[in-house]
Design an enzyme around this catalytic site. Sequence first.
Site, PDB file in Angstrom:
ATOM      1  N   LYS A 172     -52.834   8.119 -28.418  1.00  0.00           N
ATOM      2  CA  LYS A 172     -52.848   6.958 -29.321  1.00  0.00           C
ATOM      3  C   LYS A 172     -52.296   5.735 -28.584  1.00  0.00           C
ATOM      4  O   LYS A 172     -51.114   5.669 -28.280  1.00  0.00           O
ATOM      5  CB  LYS A 172     -51.990   7.203 -30.558  1.00  0.00           C
ATOM      6  CG  LYS A 172     -52.217   6.111 -31.601  1.00  0.00           C
ATOM      7  CD  LYS A 172     -51.113   5.986 -32.613  1.00  0.00           C
ATOM      8  CE  LYS A 172     -50.028   5.015 -32.219  1.00  0.00           C
ATOM      9  NZ  LYS A 172     -50.439   3.618 -32.118  1.00  0.00           N
ATOM     10  N   GLU A 246     -40.041   7.732 -22.342  1.00  0.00           N
ATOM     11  CA  GLU A 246     -39.812   6.548 -21.496  1.00  0.00           C
ATOM     12  C   GLU A 246     -39.557   5.398 -22.444  1.00  0.00           C
ATOM     13  O   GLU A 246     -40.447   5.008 -23.206  1.00  0.00           O
ATOM     14  CB  GLU A 246     -41.049   6.251 -20.640  1.00  0.00           C
ATOM     15  CG  GLU A 246     -41.408   7.332 -19.645  1.00  0.00           C
ATOM     16  CD  GLU A 246     -40.392   7.476 -18.536  1.00  0.00           C
ATOM     17  OE1 GLU A 246     -39.561   6.564 -18.346  1.00  0.00           O
ATOM     18  OE2 GLU A 246     -40.411   8.518 -17.861  1.00  0.00           O
ATOM     19  N   CYS A 280     -40.905  -3.244 -19.296  1.00  0.00           N
ATOM     20  CA  CYS A 280     -39.649  -2.523 -19.537  1.00  0.00           C
ATOM     21  C   CYS A 280     -38.696  -2.681 -18.359  1.00  0.00           C
ATOM     22  O   CYS A 280     -37.482  -2.561 -18.503  1.00  0.00           O
ATOM     23  CB  CYS A 280     -39.946  -1.044 -19.771  1.00  0.00           C
ATOM     24  SG  CYS A 280     -40.917  -0.317 -18.454  1.00  0.00           S
ATOM     25  N   GLU A 383     -32.297  -5.164 -26.142  1.00  0.00           N
ATOM     26  CA  GLU A 383     -33.539  -5.488 -25.436  1.00  0.00           C
ATOM     27  C   GLU A 383     -34.305  -6.558 -26.221  1.00  0.00           C
ATOM     28  O   GLU A 383     -34.636  -6.356 -27.389  1.00  0.00           O
ATOM     29  CB  GLU A 383     -34.405  -4.236 -25.304  1.00  0.00           C
ATOM     30  CG  GLU A 383     -35.631  -4.467 -24.439  1.00  0.00           C
ATOM     31  CD  GLU A 383     -36.561  -3.256 -24.378  1.00  0.00           C
ATOM     32  OE1 GLU A 383     -36.767  -2.606 -25.418  1.00  0.00           O
ATOM     33  OE2 GLU A 383     -37.084  -2.986 -23.282  1.00  0.00           O
TER      34      GLU A 383
HETATM   35  P1  NAP Z   1     -42.956   0.970 -29.916  1.00  0.00           P
HETATM   36  O1  NAP Z   1     -42.982   0.086 -31.093  1.00  0.00           O
HETATM   37  O2  NAP Z   1     -41.865   1.959 -29.790  1.00  0.00           O
HETATM   38  O3  NAP Z   1     -44.366   1.680 -29.879  1.00  0.00           O
HETATM   39  C1  NAP Z   1     -44.769   2.538 -28.824  1.00  0.00           C
HETATM   40  C2  NAP Z   1     -45.874   3.422 -29.320  1.00  0.00           C
HETATM   41  O4  NAP Z   1     -45.345   4.310 -30.304  1.00  0.00           O
HETATM   42  C3  NAP Z   1     -47.008   2.653 -30.007  1.00  0.00           C
HETATM   43  O5  NAP Z   1     -48.242   3.286 -29.747  1.00  0.00           O
HETATM   44  C4  NAP Z   1     -46.630   2.792 -31.458  1.00  0.00           C
HETATM   45  O6  NAP Z   1     -47.717   2.586 -32.305  1.00  0.00           O
HETATM   46  C5  NAP Z   1     -46.122   4.217 -31.481  1.00  0.00           C
HETATM   47  N1  NAP Z   1     -45.268   4.571 -32.616  1.00  0.00           N
HETATM   48  C6  NAP Z   1     -44.573   3.757 -33.446  1.00  0.00           C
HETATM   49  N2  NAP Z   1     -43.908   4.493 -34.373  1.00  0.00           N
HETATM   50  C7  NAP Z   1     -44.187   5.785 -34.130  1.00  0.00           C
HETATM   51  C8  NAP Z   1     -43.783   7.020 -34.716  1.00  0.00           C
HETATM   52  N3  NAP Z   1     -42.959   7.072 -35.773  1.00  0.00           N
HETATM   53  N4  NAP Z   1     -44.245   8.173 -34.195  1.00  0.00           N
HETATM   54  C9  NAP Z   1     -45.063   8.152 -33.114  1.00  0.00           C
HETATM   55  N5  NAP Z   1     -45.489   7.020 -32.513  1.00  0.00           N
HETATM   56  C10 NAP Z   1     -45.048   5.845 -33.006  1.00  0.00           C
HETATM   57  O7  NAP Z   1     -42.926   0.152 -28.561  1.00  0.00           O
HETATM   58  P2  NAP Z   1     -43.777  -1.137 -28.226  1.00  0.00           P
HETATM   59  O8  NAP Z   1     -43.197  -2.259 -29.012  1.00  0.00           O
HETATM   60  O9  NAP Z   1     -45.226  -0.811 -28.324  1.00  0.00           O
HETATM   61  O10 NAP Z   1     -43.461  -1.320 -26.676  1.00  0.00           O
HETATM   62  C11 NAP Z   1     -42.358  -1.996 -26.203  1.00  0.00           C
HETATM   63  C12 NAP Z   1     -41.239  -1.036 -25.851  1.00  0.00           C
HETATM   64  O11 NAP Z   1     -41.709  -0.082 -24.921  1.00  0.00           O
HETATM   65  C13 NAP Z   1     -40.065  -1.726 -25.181  1.00  0.00           C
HETATM   66  O12 NAP Z   1     -38.878  -1.193 -25.695  1.00  0.00           O
HETATM   67  C14 NAP Z   1     -40.219  -1.336 -23.729  1.00  0.00           C
HETATM   68  O13 NAP Z   1     -39.028  -1.350 -22.982  1.00  0.00           O
HETATM   69  C15 NAP Z   1     -40.764   0.036 -23.847  1.00  0.00           C
HETATM   70  N6  NAP Z   1     -41.455   0.428 -22.631  1.00  0.00           N
HETATM   71  C16 NAP Z   1     -40.864   1.375 -21.839  1.00  0.00           C
HETATM   72  C17 NAP Z   1     -41.476   1.738 -20.649  1.00  0.00           C
HETATM   73  C18 NAP Z   1     -40.862   2.776 -19.742  1.00  0.00           C
HETATM   74  O14 NAP Z   1     -41.570   3.252 -18.856  1.00  0.00           O
HETATM   75  N7  NAP Z   1     -39.606   3.146 -19.926  1.00  0.00           N
HETATM   76  C19 NAP Z   1     -42.689   1.147 -20.271  1.00  0.00           C
HETATM   77  C20 NAP Z   1     -43.239   0.172 -21.106  1.00  0.00           C
HETATM   78  C21 NAP Z   1     -42.624  -0.166 -22.294  1.00  0.00           C
HETATM   79  P3  NAP Z   1     -47.961   1.118 -32.925  1.00  0.00           P
HETATM   80  O15 NAP Z   1     -47.965   0.137 -31.830  1.00  0.00           O
HETATM   81  O16 NAP Z   1     -49.283   1.275 -33.548  1.00  0.00           O
HETATM   82  O17 NAP Z   1     -46.837   0.902 -33.895  1.00  0.00           O
END
Ligand code: NAP
Length: 482
Positions: A172, A246, A280, A383
Amino acid sequence: MAIKNYIGGELVEPVSRAYLDNVDPSTGQVYSQAPDSDHRDVEHAVAAAERAFPSWSRTPADERCRLMLRVADALERDLDRFALAECIDNGKPLKLAATLDIPRAVKNLRFFATAVTHFHSESHVTDGVALNYTLRQPRGVAGIISPWNLPLYLFTWKIAPALATGNTVVAKPSELTPMTAYMLSELCRTILPPGVLNVVHGLGAKTGAAITAHPRVPTISFTGGTVTGTEVARTTAPLFKKVGLEMGGKNPNVVFADADFDAAIDGTLRSSFANQGQVCLCGSRIFVERPILDRFLTAFVDRARKLKVGDPLESSTDQGALVSRSHVEKVGRYVELAGQEGGTIRCGGRRPDAVSPRCRDGFFFEPTVITDLPVDCRVNREEIFGPVVSVTPFESEDQVIDFANSTDYGLSASVWTQNLSRAHRVAERIQSGTIWINCWLVRDLRVPFGGMKNSGVGREGGLEALRFYTEPKNVCIHVAGS
Ligand code: NAP
């Protein structure tokens, strides 16, 4: 235009027939629709992946490699179309999508397709009594959840090792940036056997949660925010799934007085504002050794002011749009909070006036540099994930290590110094999964990648990823005659 799910080799509508608006962040306008999938679509995708697993997992590694290389070649041939789509879907500059995101997606596929042909397992001879060897078998259906900041880059970073090792996948992408994963599924349709890769679009709390909670998806690889990661961990722990998390970062950039000044400015600028600060690994806390503080600030703020915030389609643009209205508003709230916490805005701090007529309703934010914040304030601990950094002076090596380690995160750090001994000492003591010395975002796909503390559990990259997606099984053979 309506995006479709990719299930069992077919592009299909969601069971509900319901769709979500997909917005172009640079204009603020809806430009396509993505499936609002639910547990029924996930059930179909898991069933398709299960059907495909026996054959795909027995397909020789060479053949899996060959098919994945065909996907990589097709993507590379289509690089311009994918880069444009990523730019429109995410708001990032087209030149960034064309030089970083899509080339890296191609590289991810090639890297893991070929890596699996070199993958090996261990054997142990036990004192002439027995021979132990380890089987590394694919685990079944892998559930993959990826974020919006580097959409196809991270999507392929996760699906490639899963597929290469013989797992089938239900993935997804973020609902905010579904387009390139959809386009990739169109390419895969003519290359991969049905059901090997399944892509289900939808909301995290509905579609994502249905994947992580699914009892027949034993492996979950998640990249996203720490709050969501906590939810994924809570759901998967009682189901005893193998989980890789991650998550977020609040990464330090440490600039010592003996650093190559120009290189430190260039590198810190890039790590602060690349992809509008939505990586990130971005270094959002900059610590500068006191003797060079004024010089550093003057040069850094000057360079930040010169970054051109503009239409992501224009080649002169350095900073495109942030991903969504709610995200740009969140970034704005953190800048307000910085004011309440005693910060001084040295540049930026606001949404620019219309960057162009086409982009007048887009989600832009100026590169922002803040000083005079306490090290332990919220702006320095939480963050923000946007083009906002703080600059703080330090007096000694011990002090800056304390500063660097003072958040709950531990993803990456950059250290700028020409003193090799100090570089080693500091690298050893900073609590982060990746430490860059005199550079930022130099990535070798073979190295372990991941975070400590609240930034992650487990590692991706190279052998770590191949091991994650396989189950080690020990076979012990009694040696005849002993
Ligand atoms: P997010 O809101 O946590 O969403 C990540 C993914 O999880 C999306 O596909 C989201 O879907 C899905 N999701 C949301 N709620 C969920 C649930 N209850 N169960 C399963 N999946 C769920 O993160 P984001 O805002 O997309 O991305 C930014 C974050 O990612 C930042 O914190 C960044 O630091 C982190 N990041 C970390 C890395 C690393 O390698 N450590 C790399 C890149 C980004 P929806 O978008 O449809 O809600």
